[in-house]
Enzyme design. Structure first.
Site, PDB file in Angstrom:
ATOM      1  N   CYS A   1      -2.340   9.302   2.417  1.00 41.49           N
ATOM      2  CA  CYS A   1      -2.255   8.631   1.266  1.00 41.49           C
ATOM      3  C   CYS A   1      -3.467   8.719   0.321  1.00 41.49           C
ATOM      4  O   CYS A   1      -3.491   8.747  -0.867  1.00 41.49           O
ATOM      5  CB  CYS A   1      -1.837   7.231   1.069  1.00 41.49           C
ATOM      6  SG  CYS A   1      -2.660   6.132   2.192  1.00 41.49           S
TER       7      CYS A   1
ATOM      8  N   GLU B   1       0.867  -1.205   0.053  1.00 36.32           N
ATOM      9  CA  GLU B   1       0.077  -0.022   0.178  1.00 36.32           C
ATOM     10  C   GLU B   1       0.797   1.283  -0.165  1.00 36.32           C
ATOM     11  O   GLU B   1       1.317   1.507   0.888  1.00 36.32           O
ATOM     12  CB  GLU B   1      -0.880  -0.129   1.264  1.00 36.32           C
ATOM     13  CG  GLU B   1      -2.094   0.892   1.018  1.00 36.32           C
ATOM     14  CD  GLU B   1      -1.793   2.425   1.884  1.00 36.32           C
ATOM     15  OE1 GLU B   1      -1.280   3.264   0.860  1.00 36.32           O
ATOM     16  OE2 GLU B   1      -1.632   2.669   2.823  1.00 36.32           O
TER      17      GLU B   1
END
Length: 463
Positions: free
Chosen positions: A271, A237
């Site tokens: 993010c 990720e």
């Protein structure tokens, strides 16, 4: 003088709001790493045989420990990386919710699968634990990033090893402490206070079966390369430069409000929050005017003050990185409103808005990990989607429209692992989380995160 092999190295944590040293944490040497790997391997042999209801019970006790100590946990997080205390408390509470989710739903997710075979007999699919999993985690959500790995690890019957960011080693130690308070057996979860240079050796160790990484593109590449050499499963990720698209039919006031939240949450260091605001030409001027005013009203200051909207950047180094990106954008012809370093001793900067960025230029392909938004004008839905996809990243996206046809186009055509429609994009234990392209692969959370590091063993039976 002591022998070099006996030299003790320290990992130092610093308060980004003041620049003051918080603590020195002793770095593990080779013998210390070996001791923890051996403990993990031994602990897994016992934990894999633990009944599901006992695993769920541990998760419930862990949720209780987090809730009982949420102010203490949150304060440590705020001191180490600068997020506001109120957001740190919310993060701890979210971790507790994830532990409860897997305690309540995990056993059903691990029920055997069953298929009738055309040639006679049946096949079953059994979910089996595999062993120690290494998690390489970042500083921006010190507890939540770990919880979304740890909760399914515990339920799966695996054990966890954490290589946390150097800047949040105090938070990492508190996670270990919460596990102890919940009654976790030895070896079920251990923090490895090591630096990046020691990670490859841990991945290569035969006792480690898989790796999960949340972090930068560079960190993901380095870990994935080593995991590939060792033929070990990896979930990545990584970065994101999420589009936030606003169309004429949207509730403009709500879109502006959520766009501001996206850029200042965690001082812009998230993010999955919208970073590139892509606005239809018909409402571009109205959006930009309101958005610029709202970003200018954001208060940066003491993260322990309830009135503060955002704290300092996580470090002076991170602030300098963002300021360097803004300088590059201006050199390419962009206009910047706000987004400057603030005076004082901490790593503070103001919220900012970038306009005039070439959607096909180098800056548009960058991830700005700070409280500054790029705003683009799109002539129509086709151009909005083109701009949205003109990036190497593909993590999340947020679209604002009340046109049903546009909603379906965005869901189908935006290249991302997640799309939020008329809402702020956020992770949740119930839904899978992850991206495509250079934002990584694999999924966390929900049943998919639970199954990522398990062996789906096929069992063939006669009847």
């Amino acid at each position: 003088m002591s022998d070099a092999s006996e030299e003790i190295f320290m990992i130092t944590t610093v308060n980004p709001a003041t620049g003051e040293t918080l603590a020195d944490h002793e770095e593990l040497d080779g013998a210390g790493i070996e001791e923890r790997l051996a403990r993990a391997a031994s602990g897994w042999r016992g934990w894999r045989e633990t009944p599901l209801e006992e695993r769920a019970g541990l998760l419930l006790r862990l949720a209780g420990a987090y809730e009982a100590h949420k102010e203490r946990l949150a304060r440590q997080c705020t001191l180490e990386m600068g997020k506001t205390l109120k957001s740190a408390i919310a993060e701890v509470e979210k971790c507790a919710a994830a532990f409860r989710h897997y305690a309540d739903n995990g056993p059903a997710m691990l029920e055997p699968l069953r298929w009738d075979l055309a040639g006679g007999g049946v096949a079953e699919g059994r979910w089996l634990a595999q062993g120690p999993v290494l998690a390489v985690m970042p500083w921006n959500f010190p507890y939540w990033q770990v919880a979304r790995f740890l909760a399914p690890t515990i339920m799966a019957g695996n054990v966890g090893l954490l290589k946390h960011a150097s800047s949040v080693q105090g938070s990492a130690r508190l996670i270990e402490e919460m596990m102890g308070e919940a009654g976790a057996p030895p070896g079920l979860f251990q923090n490895l206070p090591i630096k990046s240079g020691a990670v490859n050796g841990v991945i290569a160790d035969d006792r480690v079966v898989a790796v999960t990484v949340t972090g930068s593109e560079g960190a993901g590449q380095a870990v994935a390369e080593q995991a590939g050499k060792c033929l070990k499963k990896v979930v990545l990720e990584l970065g994101g430069s999420d589009p936030f698209i606003v169309m004429p039919s949207a509730d403009l006031d709500e879109a502006v409000k959520q766009a501001v939240t996206a850029r200042i949450q965690n001082t812009g260091q998230s993010c999955i929050c919208g970073k590139r605001m892509i606005v239809h030409a018909d409402i571009y001027d109205a959006f930009l005017d309101r958005f610029t005013v709202a970003m200018g009203e954001v208060t940066a200051g003491d993260p322990f003050d309830e009135a503060t909207d955002m704290g300092p950047m996580s470090s002076f180094e991170q602030r300098d990185t963002v300021l360097g990106q803004l300088a590059m954008a201006k050199a390419e012809g962009a206009d910047l409103t706000g987004g400057a370093a603030l005076p004082g001793e901490g790593a503070y900067m103001g919220a900012g808005v970038l306009t005039g960025v070439d959607p096909d230029g180098p800056m548009a392909r960058e991830e700005i990990f700070g409280p500054v938004a790029m705003v683009f004008r799109a002539a129509d839905i086709d151009e909005a989607i083109r701009i949205a996809n003109a990036t190497p990243f593909g993590l999340g996206s947020s679209v604002w429209t009340n046109d049903e046809g546009e909603k379906e186009r965005f869901v189908r055509d935006i290249e991302a692992g997640m799309t939020a429609v008329n809402r702020f994009l956020a992770s949740a234990p119930e839904a899978p989380f992850g991206g495509i392209k250079r934002s990584g692969h694999g999924r966390e959370l929900a049943r998919f995160g639970l199954h990522e590091f398990m062996n789906l063993k096929t069992v063939l039976l006669n009847g």
